[in-house]
Write an enzyme that holds these catalytic residues in place. Structure first.
Site, short mmCIF file in Angstrom:
data_model
loop_
_atom_site.label_atom_id
_atom_site.label_comp_id
_atom_site.label_asym_id
_atom_site.label_seq_id
_atom_site.Cartn_x
_atom_site.Cartn_y
_atom_site.Cartn_z
N HIS A 98 0.70 -1.03 0.01
CA HIS A 98 0.02 0.03 -0.03
C HIS A 98 0.99 1.19 -0.06
O HIS A 98 0.66 2.05 -0.68
CB HIS A 98 -0.89 -0.14 1.19
CG HIS A 98 -1.40 -1.32 1.59
ND1 HIS A 98 -2.76 -1.65 1.18
CD2 HIS A 98 -1.23 -2.27 2.54
CE1 HIS A 98 -3.15 -2.71 1.56
NE2 HIS A 98 -2.17 -3.19 2.38
C1 BDR Z 1 -2.34 0.23 5.83
O1 BDR Z 1 -2.09 -0.29 7.20
C2 BDR Z 1 -0.90 -0.51 7.43
O2 BDR Z 1 -0.85 -1.94 8.06
C3 BDR Z 1 -0.17 -0.45 6.27
O3 BDR Z 1 1.24 -0.03 6.83
C4 BDR Z 1 -0.63 0.46 5.44
O4 BDR Z 1 -0.48 1.71 5.60
C5 BDR Z 1 -2.92 -0.50 5.07
O5 BDR Z 1 -4.26 -0.78 5.47
#
Ligand code: BDR
Ligand code: CA
Length: 349
Positions: A266
């Site tokens: 992400h």
């Molecule tokens: C987001 O949540 C975190 O666990 C990851 O780093 C990312 O920023 C995804 O939902």
């Protein structure tokens, strides 16, 4: 030069986002502020400092801010990101100290000092930025732009059936941030990288093999589903080894939740989007974060059609190009890794 101010909760995909930005010669990271999320804020800061040192960088300020969300108790997710937030990777304690400035001071002072120049990148809960907005409500106009990883729109959540992690850790902060952008010109609205597009950035074993090749590592980097869980990289390249050990943990987590032996990157997508090195399209919308209903707590809702008769407050990413994004990440991080001194072939029992 592109100036970036990051707020992160490092975090395996935050780690890749940071390393990627460090690999870009045209990017200057003004500072890194740390929010509690995947792990506690102090651990986030130590991870960022250790990653900076691994990449041969010193002098980037790393500051801690809020150690808990605005109104609710902190939850962290070591199950997703490992006991220290970087999966199976273990980095030496950093030599550089955590900054004595508070993250909110870093945001307000840095952005005021460089009006119109700084792009904010938030890849964790929005607690620090919400607090900074309370102090300086002009931040949206003073920033060059803002890119956020958070939320999900007409798409299932990864924390509750309808809520994404960063928003669900501190929904009140997210709501304050979106409210602060209400009615601004569309080029000032935050670009929101939400799960429906970031889950397309699906890192697979072959991407790690390509990264090791791009880095000129001595052997192939094999992170494979049939290997024992927790196996460590034997790479002679310290950055490849660190990322492989971190990402193996993340892949095992995704497999546990029936998503396959992959890892959603992400935050790395958000980083590449923030500096304009991966294509995407957006659509303006009015975003609301639910903070009342117990079942829908942390849910993000986007009104794309103006049905609420409220001005837009966000530009939501509606399409992206995962193959191009991985080409970009691998080539750029690979060349940074190639420039680092080899650590010698590592042997694990
Ligand atoms: C987001 O949540 C975190 O666990 C990851 O780093 C990312 O920023 C995804 O939902
Ligand atoms: Ca994150």
């Amino acid at each position: 030069m592109q100036s970036i101010l990051m707020d992160v909760d490092t975090g395996i995909d935050d780690a890749l986002a940071l390393v990627y930005l460090l690999s870009r010669p045209e990017v200057r990271i003004q500072a890194i502020t740390c929010t509690a999320g995947n792990v506690g804020a102090r651990q986030v800061a130590l991870n960022n400092l250790a990653l900076l040192e691994l990449c041969g960088r010193s002098g980037v300020e790393v500051a801690i801010g809020a150690e808990a969300p605005l109104k609710i108790p902190l939850v962290t997710t070591e199950e997703t990101h490992g006991p220290q937030g970087i999966g199976y990777a273990e980095l030496p304690p950093p030599a550089q100290a955590i900054s004595e400035r508070h993250a909110v001071d870093v945001w307000v002072e840095t952005v005021r000092a460089h009006p119109g120049e700084i792009t904010g990148l938030i890849t964790g809960p929005m607690t620090n930025f919400a607090l900074a907005l309370r102090r300086e409500p002009e931040l949206p106009r003073l920033l060059r732009g803002l890119v956020i990883m958070g939320g999900c729109f007409n798409y299932q959540g990864n924390t509750t059936p309808t809520a994404e992690w960063n928003v669900s850790v501190d929904p009140h902060a997210a709501q304050e941030v979106f409210a602060a952008y209400s009615g601004l010109p569309s080029d000032k609205l935050p670009v929101v990288c939400a799960l429906e597009t970031t889950e397309r950035i699906e890192l697979r074993p072959e991407h790690l093999q390509r990264l090791a090749e791009a880095a000129g590592a001595a052997g192939p980097e094999l992170v494979l589903p049939e290997q024992p869980e927790g196996q460590r990289s034997a790479s002679d390249n310290p950055l490849v080894a660190c990322l492989a050990d971190a990402i193996r943990f993340y892949m095992e987590f995704h497999r546990l939740y029936d998503q396959g032996y992959v890892a959603h990157m992400h935050d790395a997508f958000a980083a590449a989007a923030a500096i304009g090195r991966t294509p995407f399209q957006t659509r303006t919308a009015t975003v609301h974060v639910e903070t009342q209903s117990p079942r829908l707590f942390g849910t993000t809702v986007a009104d794309f059609r103006g049905l609420w008769n409220e001005p837009p407050n966000a530009r939501i990413v509606t399409s992206n190009d995962p193959a191009q994004c991985f080409d970009e990440l691998i080539a750029s991080v690979g060349s940074l890794a190639r420039a680092l001194p080899a650590s010698g072939h590592r042997v694990y029992p």
